[in-house]
Design an enzyme around this catalytic site. Structure first.
Site: not given
Ligand code: KPL
Length: 310
Positions: A9-11, A186, A194, A204, A256, A268
């Site tokens: 994926g992206a990461v 986090k 989210n 957001n 996300s 998630e």
């Molecule tokens: O990490 C994020 C995500 O999108 O999962 C945030 C902090 C909510 C930024 O969009």
């Protein structure tokens, strides 16, 4: 260093594209996913430059003989709900002391795999911003910071070594001795942003407006009570200020979880809301708003196993 990256994926692709720039003939970077990708991958930098690299990819079934056995490090970069199955598909072929780095959101996979895997397990938490550019590349949308460490504080040297390797490859990374707190922080911010943006399908920054602002504050109150009961120290500025700072910094983002809902993918919620609900129950704390948001996500989310993922 021979590196396996599970989860393109992206990461995963951001890591692969950075690490491949530093790899020599003596070492390799291999992406492992559910399907092979085109060999030529392009990284678009935050300033819009593009760099192409040849990166090998395979599935767990087509991984060339000996490659898993020779891996010197495995980065697990899948979504949280897919992590354990992805790791189990190659774990029997790894040397038992192979270091594993977990890049998942939330707090679920990390204690479980730290307990189960025979080798050292590091956890990473990152604010790097990236998204996929189809099958052929990744866009590094914004530079961030990555921290890395292990839950039991036993692998500080390894964490320092991996952090130096990633930093040298262009991803600013530091080794920390409080990764559990960083992961919960986090998770707390993700829990406040989210589920609400996914439920109301907003960016957001719209959380700052009515009617959403008081909803965010109610979620923060529930999250803060759980964190205090779990003895996770609040950020110096307090939970509310931390969440609103992230909302402002990411005002234009589609978070996300919203992207997952819009694309009909699993979310998630288990990794982000699950640990808060479980901790609330352990401490006898009522978390009705978090429970309601979780229930909606459970209803809206296709089962992780039914969806084809990278
Ligand atoms: O990490 C994020 C995500 O999108 O999962 C945030 C902090 C909510 C930024 O969009």
């Amino acid at each position: 260093m021979n590196t396996l990256i599970l989860g393109p994926g992206a990461v995963g692709r951001l890591l692969a594209l950075h690490l491949a720039t530093r790899s020599t003939n003596a070492d390799s970077v291999m992406l492992v996913g559910r399907r092979p990708l085109p060999r030529r991958q392009t990284l678009t930098t935050p300033t819009g430059q593009t760099f192409s690299q040849e990166i090998d990819s395979a599935t767990a079934a087509t991984l060339p003989a000996g490659l898993a056995e020779r891996a010197e490090i495995v980065h697990l970069t899948t979504k949280a709900y897919a992590a354990e199955a992805a790791f189990e598909a190659i774990a029997p072929r790894l040397a038992p002391d192979t270091p594993l780095v977990l890049w998942q959101n939330g707090y679920g996979v990390q204690p479980r795999l730290s307990e189960r895997w025979t080798g050292p397990v590091l956890c990473a938490s990152t604010t790097e911003g990236a998204y996929l550019d189809g099958d052929t590349g990744a866009v590094h949308a914004g530079r961030g910071q990555t921290v890395i460490g292990d839950l039991a504080g036993r692998h500080a040297r390894l964490a320092g070594h991996v952090a130096a390797h990633l930093s040298a490859a262009g991803l600013a990374t530091g080794a920390v001795d409080d990764i559990r707190v960083r992961l919960w922080h986090k998770l707390a911010v993700n829990a406040a942003i989210n589920p609400l943006v996914a439920r109301f399908r907003i960016r957001n920054g719209q959380l700052r407006d009515r009617p959403f602002r008081p909803m965010v504050e109610t979620v923060i109150d529930e999250v803060a009570a759980v964190m205090a009961a779990e003895a996770i120290p609040a950020p110096a500025s307090g939970w509310s200020a931390r969440v609103w700072a992230v909302v402002s910094a990411t005002a234009n983002n589609r978070a996300s979880m919203l992207q997952d809902v819009l694309a009909g993918r699993p979310t998630e919620h288990d990794a982000i809301l699950g640990p808060l609900l479980a901790a609330g129950r352990r401490h006898g704390l009522a978390t009705p708003v978090l429970a309601g948001l979780n229930a909606r996500l459970v209803d809206a989310s296709p089962a992780a196993g039914r969806v084809t993922r990278d």
